[in-house]
Design a protein around this motif. Structure first.
Motif, PDB file in Angstrom:
ATOM      1  N   ILE A  53      51.088  50.346  -7.132  1.00  0.00           N
ATOM      2  CA  ILE A  53      50.663  50.692  -8.489  1.00  0.00           C
ATOM      3  C   ILE A  53      49.319  50.078  -8.855  1.00  0.00           C
ATOM      4  N   ASP A  54      48.986  48.973  -8.235  1.00  0.00           N
ATOM      5  CA  ASP A  54      47.880  48.119  -8.672  1.00  0.00           C
ATOM      6  C   ASP A  54      46.548  48.839  -8.870  1.00  0.00           C
ATOM      7  N   GLN A  55      46.193  49.739  -8.010  1.00  0.00           N
ATOM      8  CA  GLN A  55      44.873  50.379  -8.085  1.00  0.00           C
ATOM      9  C   GLN A  55      44.880  51.713  -8.835  1.00  0.00           C
ATOM     10  N   LEU A  56      46.029  52.121  -9.364  1.00  0.00           N
ATOM     11  CA  LEU A  56      46.123  53.402 -10.064  1.00  0.00           C
ATOM     12  C   LEU A  56      45.767  53.214 -11.535  1.00  0.00           C
ATOM     13  N   ASP A  57      45.174  54.237 -12.134  1.00  0.00           N
ATOM     14  CA  ASP A  57      44.604  54.089 -13.467  1.00  0.00           C
ATOM     15  C   ASP A  57      45.235  55.007 -14.516  1.00  0.00           C
ATOM     16  N   ASP A  58      46.306  55.689 -14.185  1.00  0.00           N
ATOM     17  CA  ASP A  58      46.923  56.603 -15.142  1.00  0.00           C
ATOM     18  C   ASP A  58      47.934  55.867 -16.031  1.00  0.00           C
ATOM     19  N   PRO A  59      48.295  56.426 -17.177  1.00  0.00           N
ATOM     20  CA  PRO A  59      49.217  55.752 -18.100  1.00  0.00           C
ATOM     21  C   PRO A  59      50.602  55.461 -17.503  1.00  0.00           C
ATOM     22  N   THR A  60      51.117  56.353 -16.681  1.00  0.00           N
ATOM     23  CA  THR A  60      52.434  56.121 -16.078  1.00  0.00           C
ATOM     24  C   THR A  60      52.381  54.917 -15.148  1.00  0.00           C
ATOM     25  N   SER A  61      51.346  54.829 -14.341  1.00  0.00           N
ATOM     26  CA  SER A  61      51.191  53.672 -13.449  1.00  0.00           C
ATOM     27  C   SER A  61      51.031  52.391 -14.257  1.00  0.00           C
ATOM     28  N   ALA A  62      50.275  52.465 -15.347  1.00  0.00           N
ATOM     29  CA  ALA A  62      50.104  51.289 -16.203  1.00  0.00           C
ATOM     30  C   ALA A  62      51.436  50.844 -16.790  1.00  0.00           C
ATOM     31  N   HIS A  63      52.303  51.796 -17.114  1.00  0.00           N
ATOM     32  CA  HIS A  63      53.615  51.469 -17.670  1.00  0.00           C
ATOM     33  C   HIS A  63      54.472  50.715 -16.644  1.00  0.00           C
ATOM     34  N   VAL A  64      54.523  51.221 -15.429  1.00  0.00           N
ATOM     35  CA  VAL A  64      55.272  50.543 -14.367  1.00  0.00           C
ATOM     36  C   VAL A  64      54.621  49.203 -14.050  1.00  0.00           C
ATOM     37  N   HIS A  65      53.314  49.162 -14.056  1.00  0.00           N
ATOM     38  CA  HIS A  65      52.566  47.933 -13.787  1.00  0.00           C
ATOM     39  C   HIS A  65      52.923  46.865 -14.825  1.00  0.00           C
ATOM     40  N   ALA A  66      53.030  47.260 -16.090  1.00  0.00           N
ATOM     41  CA  ALA A  66      53.422  46.327 -17.149  1.00  0.00           C
ATOM     42  C   ALA A  66      54.790  45.725 -16.856  1.00  0.00           C
ATOM     43  N   TYR A  67      55.739  46.586 -16.511  1.00  0.00           N
ATOM     44  CA  TYR A  67      57.083  46.102 -16.171  1.00  0.00           C
ATOM     45  C   TYR A  67      57.027  45.097 -15.016  1.00  0.00           C
ATOM     46  N   LEU A  68      56.261  45.421 -13.986  1.00  0.00           N
ATOM     47  CA  LEU A  68      56.201  44.528 -12.819  1.00  0.00           C
ATOM     48  C   LEU A  68      55.626  43.160 -13.184  1.00  0.00           C
ATOM     49  N   HIS A  69      54.658  43.133 -14.069  1.00  0.00           N
ATOM     50  CA  HIS A  69      54.123  41.832 -14.486  1.00  0.00           C
ATOM     51  C   HIS A  69      55.113  41.096 -15.385  1.00  0.00           C
ATOM     52  N   ARG A  70      55.921  41.826 -16.104  1.00  0.00           N
ATOM     53  CA  ARG A  70      56.995  41.189 -16.872  1.00  0.00           C
ATOM     54  C   ARG A  70      58.007  40.554 -15.908  1.00  0.00           C
ATOM     55  N   VAL A  71      58.342  41.248 -14.845  1.00  0.00           N
ATOM     56  CA  VAL A  71      59.240  40.699 -13.821  1.00  0.00           C
ATOM     57  C   VAL A  71      58.659  39.405 -13.257  1.00  0.00           C
ATOM     58  N   GLU A  72      57.374  39.439 -13.004  1.00  0.00           N
ATOM     59  CA  GLU A  72      56.678  38.279 -12.436  1.00  0.00           C
ATOM     60  C   GLU A  72      56.649  37.101 -13.408  1.00  0.00           C
ATOM     61  N   GLY A  73      56.828  37.392 -14.686  1.00  0.00           N
ATOM     62  CA  GLY A  73      56.767  36.339 -15.696  1.00  0.00           C
ATOM     63  C   GLY A  73      55.382  36.180 -16.302  1.00  0.00           C
ATOM     64  N   ASP A  74      54.458  37.059 -15.958  1.00  0.00           N
ATOM     65  CA  ASP A  74      53.093  37.020 -16.476  1.00  0.00           C
ATOM     66  C   ASP A  74      53.033  37.921 -17.719  1.00  0.00           C
ATOM     67  N   LEU A  75      53.484  37.376 -18.847  1.00  0.00           N
ATOM     68  CA  LEU A  75      53.624  38.180 -20.056  1.00  0.00           C
ATOM     69  C   LEU A  75      52.283  38.595 -20.649  1.00  0.00           C
ATOM     70  N   ASN A 107      49.566  39.380 -18.940  1.00  0.00           N
ATOM     71  CA  ASN A 107      49.143  40.521 -18.129  1.00  0.00           C
ATOM     72  C   ASN A 107      50.021  41.740 -18.413  1.00  0.00           C
ATOM     73  N   ALA A 108      51.316  41.528 -18.593  1.00  0.00           N
ATOM     74  CA  ALA A 108      52.218  42.634 -18.927  1.00  0.00           C
ATOM     75  C   ALA A 108      51.782  43.294 -20.233  1.00  0.00           C
ATOM     76  N   ARG A 109      51.468  42.483 -21.255  1.00  0.00           N
ATOM     77  CA  ARG A 109      51.016  43.050 -22.529  1.00  0.00           C
ATOM     78  C   ARG A 109      49.739  43.870 -22.342  1.00  0.00           C
ATOM     79  N   TYR A 110      48.840  43.404 -21.522  1.00  0.00           N
ATOM     80  CA  TYR A 110      47.615  44.156 -21.225  1.00  0.00           C
ATOM     81  C   TYR A 110      47.958  45.544 -20.677  1.00  0.00           C
ATOM     82  N   TRP A 111      48.890  45.605 -19.733  1.00  0.00           N
ATOM     83  CA  TRP A 111      49.240  46.882 -19.112  1.00  0.00           C
ATOM     84  C   TRP A 111      50.049  47.775 -20.040  1.00  0.00           C
TER      85      TRP A 111
END
Length: 96
Positions: free
Chosen positions: A42-64, A66-70
């Motif tokens: 997901i990291d290099q993709l720039d569409d809204p759906t990828s950003a949504h999944v990317h946000a979740y993944l950073h939430r999993v990581e505990g990087d809130l 960065n998650a809010r940014y995505w």
């Protein structure tokens, strides 16, 4: 593929089944415990759906932060439920 079939593949497959979108593959890998591979898809993709999944993944990581940014990039509110609830919601949303 429906949600129940998707869940079954997590138990029966070593890699994501053919035909899944990159978003569903990422969520599949996350559930299998491979956060890095999920993020790499997901990291290099720039569409809204990828950003949504990317946000979740950073939430999993505990990087809130960065998650809010995505979430903002995805134009989605920050998810307030559990990680499992968000994972389920995302799978159901992006399998459709």
């Amino acid at each position: 593929m429906n949600y129940e079939e998707f869940l079954e593949t997590i138990n029966t497959h070593k890699s994501p089944p053919a035909g899944l979108s990159v978003h569903s593959k990422s969520l599949w890998l996350d559930k299998k415990g491979d956060w890095q591979a999920a993020h790499d898809l997901i990291d290099q993709l720039d569409d809204p759906t990828s950003a949504h999944v990317h946000a979740y993944l950073h939430r999993v990581e505990g990087d809130l932060w960065n998650a809010r940014y995505w979430y903002n990039r995805a134009k989605q509110p920050v998810f307030e439920g559990s990680l499992q609830e968000e994972w389920t919601a995302l799978v159901k949303l992006y399998l459709a």
